[in-house]
Every structure is written in C-alpha cells, then in structure tokens.
Design an enzyme around this catalytic site. Structure first.
Site, PDB file in Angstrom:
ATOM      1  N   TYR A   1      -4.562  26.512  31.823  1.00  0.00           N
ATOM      2  CA  TYR A   1      -5.410  27.646  31.426  1.00  0.00           C
ATOM      3  C   TYR A   1      -6.876  27.225  31.408  1.00  0.00           C
ATOM      4  CZ  TYR A   1      -7.014  31.519  28.415  1.00  0.00           C
ATOM      5  OH  TYR A   1      -7.674  32.612  27.887  1.00  0.00           O
TER       6      TYR A   1
ATOM      7  N   SER B   1     -13.559  32.211  28.913  1.00  0.00           N
ATOM      8  CA  SER B   1     -12.907  31.828  27.651  1.00  0.00           C
ATOM      9  C   SER B   1     -13.649  30.653  27.025  1.00  0.00           C
ATOM     10  CB  SER B   1     -11.463  31.412  27.970  1.00  0.00           C
ATOM     11  OG  SER B   1     -10.917  30.574  26.988  1.00  0.00           O
TER      12      SER B   1
HETATM   13  P1  NAP Z   1      -2.867  39.742  27.012  1.00  0.00           P
HETATM   14  O1  NAP Z   1      -2.747  40.460  25.730  1.00  0.00           O
HETATM   15  O2  NAP Z   1      -1.883  38.670  27.359  1.00  0.00           O
HETATM   16  O3  NAP Z   1      -2.901  40.817  28.237  1.00  0.00           O
HETATM   17  C1  NAP Z   1      -2.968  40.314  29.540  1.00  0.00           C
HETATM   18  C2  NAP Z   1      -2.798  41.481  30.489  1.00  0.00           C
HETATM   19  O4  NAP Z   1      -2.811  40.984  31.831  1.00  0.00           O
HETATM   20  C3  NAP Z   1      -1.469  42.209  30.290  1.00  0.00           C
HETATM   21  O5  NAP Z   1      -1.648  43.598  30.457  1.00  0.00           O
HETATM   22  C4  NAP Z   1      -0.619  41.642  31.426  1.00  0.00           C
HETATM   23  O6  NAP Z   1       0.391  42.509  31.842  1.00  0.00           O
HETATM   24  C5  NAP Z   1      -1.673  41.516  32.513  1.00  0.00           C
HETATM   25  N1  NAP Z   1      -1.250  40.624  33.600  1.00  0.00           N
HETATM   26  C6  NAP Z   1      -0.750  39.376  33.486  1.00  0.00           C
HETATM   27  N2  NAP Z   1      -0.478  38.882  34.711  1.00  0.00           N
HETATM   28  C7  NAP Z   1      -0.813  39.849  35.622  1.00  0.00           C
HETATM   29  C8  NAP Z   1      -0.767  39.939  37.046  1.00  0.00           C
HETATM   30  N3  NAP Z   1      -0.315  38.933  37.811  1.00  0.00           N
HETATM   31  N4  NAP Z   1      -1.206  41.080  37.644  1.00  0.00           N
HETATM   32  C9  NAP Z   1      -1.655  42.119  36.879  1.00  0.00           C
HETATM   33  N5  NAP Z   1      -1.723  42.098  35.528  1.00  0.00           N
HETATM   34  C10 NAP Z   1      -1.310  40.960  34.910  1.00  0.00           C
HETATM   35  O7  NAP Z   1      -4.325  39.072  27.126  1.00  0.00           O
HETATM   36  P2  NAP Z   1      -5.644  39.406  26.291  1.00  0.00           P
HETATM   37  O8  NAP Z   1      -5.649  38.637  25.035  1.00  0.00           O
HETATM   38  O9  NAP Z   1      -5.850  40.896  26.267  1.00  0.00           O
HETATM   39  O10 NAP Z   1      -6.741  38.724  27.253  1.00  0.00           O
HETATM   40  C11 NAP Z   1      -7.225  39.394  28.401  1.00  0.00           C
HETATM   41  C12 NAP Z   1      -8.038  38.388  29.200  1.00  0.00           C
HETATM   42  O11 NAP Z   1      -9.032  37.795  28.344  1.00  0.00           O
HETATM   43  C13 NAP Z   1      -7.194  37.229  29.719  1.00  0.00           C
HETATM   44  O12 NAP Z   1      -7.722  36.820  30.980  1.00  0.00           O
HETATM   45  C14 NAP Z   1      -7.420  36.120  28.694  1.00  0.00           C
HETATM   46  O13 NAP Z   1      -7.263  34.831  29.272  1.00  0.00           O
HETATM   47  C15 NAP Z   1      -8.838  36.377  28.302  1.00  0.00           C
HETATM   48  N6  NAP Z   1      -9.193  35.886  26.965  1.00  0.00           N
HETATM   49  C16 NAP Z   1      -8.452  36.242  25.872  1.00  0.00           C
HETATM   50  C17 NAP Z   1      -8.847  35.757  24.616  1.00  0.00           C
HETATM   51  C18 NAP Z   1      -8.092  36.084  23.355  1.00  0.00           C
HETATM   52  O14 NAP Z   1      -8.342  35.407  22.333  1.00  0.00           O
HETATM   53  N7  NAP Z   1      -7.207  37.048  23.346  1.00  0.00           N
HETATM   54  C19 NAP Z   1      -9.973  34.956  24.504  1.00  0.00           C
HETATM   55  C20 NAP Z   1     -10.671  34.594  25.658  1.00  0.00           C
HETATM   56  C21 NAP Z   1     -10.270  35.081  26.884  1.00  0.00           C
HETATM   57  P3  NAP Z   1       1.942  42.294  31.385  1.00  0.00           P
HETATM   58  O15 NAP Z   1       1.979  42.089  29.921  1.00  0.00           O
HETATM   59  O16 NAP Z   1       2.608  43.549  31.823  1.00  0.00           O
HETATM   60  O17 NAP Z   1       2.427  41.064  32.104  1.00  0.00           O
HETATM   61  C1  GCO Z   2      -5.267  29.099  22.888  1.00  0.00           C
HETATM   62  C2  GCO Z   2      -5.774  30.510  22.964  1.00  0.00           C
HETATM   63  C3  GCO Z   2      -7.118  30.539  23.657  1.00  0.00           C
HETATM   64  C4  GCO Z   2      -7.628  31.961  23.699  1.00  0.00           C
HETATM   65  C5  GCO Z   2      -8.957  32.055  24.347  1.00  0.00           C
HETATM   66  C6  GCO Z   2     -10.006  31.319  23.585  1.00  0.00           C
HETATM   67  O1  GCO Z   2      -4.062  28.900  23.018  1.00  0.00           O
HETATM   68  O2  GCO Z   2      -6.118  28.210  22.679  1.00  0.00           O
HETATM   69  O3  GCO Z   2      -4.855  31.355  23.629  1.00  0.00           O
HETATM   70  O4  GCO Z   2      -7.019  30.029  24.926  1.00  0.00           O
HETATM   71  O5  GCO Z   2      -6.770  32.775  24.430  1.00  0.00           O
HETATM   72  O6  GCO Z   2      -8.939  31.701  25.682  1.00  0.00           O
HETATM   73  O7  GCO Z   2     -11.272  31.652  24.144  1.00  0.00           O
END
Ligand code: NAP
Ligand code: GCO
Length: 288
Positions: free
Chosen positions: A160, A147
């Site tokens: 986080y 991230s």
């Molecule tokens: P999201 O929409 O919150 O989806 C997260 C997924 O992980 C959901 O399917 C959730 O299932 C599952 N999960 C949570 N806890 C779990 C556990 N203990 N065991 C198995 N599954 C679990 O997140 P996202 O935005 O798609 O992001 C996916 C990944 O990329 C995360 O690691 C996040 O930190 C990272 N990321 C996201 C962003 C962004 O801007 N969106 C940016 C950088 C990094 P449930 O909903 O059923 O709990």
């Molecule tokens: C926040 C956001 C970020 C994104 C992502 C950025 O609250 O700042 O959720 O953490 O999820 O990780 O790269």
C-alpha cells in the site's frame, strides 16, 4: 467573478472512482452540492446497486457503472459511454483503492500485485482514459487519493505504501506532462479517516477497551480524533475547482496534524474521553 464563485463546479462532469461509500461517496456529495454532474463506478455489482439507492435517498442524480479500474478495456469503454451520455469528464478523482495489512515477508507476490494494480495502475489507466478529452476541452482536474503512506511507512502496509508513494510521483508526472494543457493534477492526502477501510483499526476489544491502533493514532494526532469523511469535502471541492488552477503537482495532506507532530505517550490518553468512531451510516448500509 467573485472569489466564492471560483469554488463552484456548475456544469462540470466529475467522475469519482470507487464511490459506493466511504471517501468517494463524500466527495460525490460535495461535488453535487457545488454544482457538478456526478459519475461513479464500483467493482462490486451489489455495492454498486446499494449505492444507487443511497444516492437516490440523498437526492443526488448519478451516472454510473460496474467498472474495475484495473481493466483498461472496461475503463476506456466506460469513459466513452460517459462522454456520449453525460459529457466530457472535467474532473477525475482516482479514489478507488484497497489495502492488505500483511507483514512483507508473509505477503505473496499476487497479494502485492493486487494492491499495486488497484492503487497505482488503476489511477494510471483512468487518467490515461480521461486526459485526451480534457485536452480537447481545454483543461481538467485530476485528483489522486494519496495517503500518509505516500510519505511514511508502517508495519504490514508495504504494498500500500509503495503504491501510494508511486501515486505521489504519478501525480507530479501528470502535472509535468499535461500542465501545458491546463490540466491540474494534485493529490489529496488524508490522515486516518473513519471509513470501512480503517474500521478494523478502530474496533473495540472484547473487554470494551480501545483498539491499540485507535489509541496510537489518537496519541499521534493533535486533535486526538480520527478524521471524518466530512472533514475532507472542502479540500476535495477546492482541488476540483478554478480556485486551485495554479496549484499543480502538490499532495495536500489533511491529517489533523499527524505529519507535523511527534506524538505523545499513548498511555497518557484518558480513554474515557473517547467514544468509538464508527464509519458513516451510508458506509454501513452499502458495505454490509
Ligand atoms: P474504502 O472504504 O475501502 O472504499 C474503497 C472503494 O474503492 C470501495 O467502493 C471499493 O469497492 C472500491 N474499489 C476497490 N477496488 C476497486 C476496483 N478495482 N475498481 C473499482 N472500485 C474499486 O476506502 P476509503 O477509506 O473510502 O478510501 C478511499 C481512498 O482513499 C482509497 O484510495 C484509500 O487508499 C484512500 N485513503 C483512505 C484513508 C482512510 O483513512 N480511510 C486515508 C488516506 C487515503 P468495493 O467495496 O465494492 O470493492
Ligand atoms: C493503515 C491505514 C492507513 C490509512 C491511510 C492513512 O493501515 O495504516 O489503513 O493506510 O488508510 O492511508 O493515510
């Protein structure tokens, strides 16, 4: 082999954790298009069942299970089941993650531990479970969901950011310890992407104006927009393919330029230019 063949995943078994919607489902769709067999898990049975329907609607055959990545017994049993029913896991994407946006001094140790357990210990547990099979098979790919917060912090995301910073170092350590077995471990570092996880940061205010954080992120992004799950698909396939066999221990940031840009005064943005960026349709369907 032609250079474009190196980006194919034909015959590979790809396990994307937490792939009921959001970035995980986008990675699964991209990997399927590249030829991989898709394996996924989710912690919530209802989300898992809804995801099975969504994958079927998209014509993507999947093998899955309701598995909590923080529970080593569940993970070990699931990996054994996948190896028996699908094959050795060639590609692991440690995608499952949570965030709690709480000022650090107000955060309980339990809340802190919940985030660390899913975002850092979970990837350790899952990588530990798949590496023996990868070694036997002659190699593999591990991609960790890092991230912006693997590099920078901000208010309310102490747990986080600490987890994602640790995940950056776990990525480098798996590279160091298992690179000799032809295992490449890299991180994908998305910027701000429109998924359910960031939906609270994009919601319009009661008067219809932009969320302050939405305005802030657009002022910090040269393209003045949030990323979409589609933006990440190409990098996810690249890091899972032979095209990246000599890349190891790297975190590849895909952030629209945020980390390179000082940013502009948010008040300079012309709000009329920006429609609210919502999560994709499947996110809404699965994550009610
Ligand atoms: P999201 O929409 O919150 O989806 C997260 C997924 O992980 C959901 O399917 C959730 O299932 C599952 N999960 C949570 N806890 C779990 C556990 N203990 N065991 C198995 N599954 C679990 O997140 P996202 O935005 O798609 O992001 C996916 C990944 O990329 C995360 O690691 C996040 O930190 C990272 N990321 C996201 C962003 C962004 O801007 N969106 C940016 C950088 C990094 P449930 O909903 O059923 O709990
Ligand atoms: C926040 C956001 C970020 C994104 C992502 C950025 O609250 O700042 O959720 O953490 O999820 O990780 O790269």
């Amino acid at each position: 082999m032609g250079v474009m063949e190196k980006f194919r995943l034909d015959g590979k078994v790809a396990w994307i954790t937490g792939a009921s919607y959001g970035l995980g489902m986008a990675y699964a769709e991209a990997y399927y298009e590249a030829g991989a067999k898709i394996v996924f898990n989710d912690i919530n049975p209802e989300h898992y069942e809804r995801a099975l329907v969504e994958y079927a609607k998209r014509g993507i055959p999947v093998y899955g299970g309701v598995v909590d990545v923080t529970k080593e017994d569940q993970v070990q049993a699931f990996v054994k089941e996948v190896e028996e029913n699908v094959g050795t896991i060639d590609i692991l994407v440690n995608n499952a993650g949570i965030i709690k946006r709480i000022p650090m001094v107000d955060m309980t140790v339990d809340q802190w531990n919940q985030v660390i357990n899913v975002d850092l210990t979970g990837p350790f547990i899952c990588a530990k479970a798949v590496i023996p099979g990868m070694i036997k098979k002659g190699g593999g790919k591990i991609i960790n969901a890092c991230s912006m917060m693997s590099e920078v912090g901000r208010e309310t995301v102490s747990a986080y950011a600490s987890a994602k910073g640790g995940l950056k170092m776990l990525t480098k350590n798996i590279c160091s310890e298992y690179g000799m077995y032809n295992i490449q471990c890299n991180g994908i570092g998305p910027g701000y992407i429109a998924t359910p996880q960031t939906a609270p940061l994009r919601e319009r205010q009661e008067d219809g104006s932009m969320h302050p954080f939405d305005r802030f992120i657009r002022s910090k992004t040269p393209a003045q927009r949030w990323g979409t799950t589609e933006d990440l698909m190409g990098l996810a396939v690249f890091l899972a393919s032979e095209a990246s066999d000599f890349i190891n221990g790297q975190i590849v940031y895909i952030d629209g330029g945020i980390l390179a840009y000082l940013g502009q005064d948010p008040s300079n943005l012309d709000e009329s230019k920006f429609a609210e960026q919502k999560s994709s349709e499947s996110d809404v369907v699965v994550k009610d």
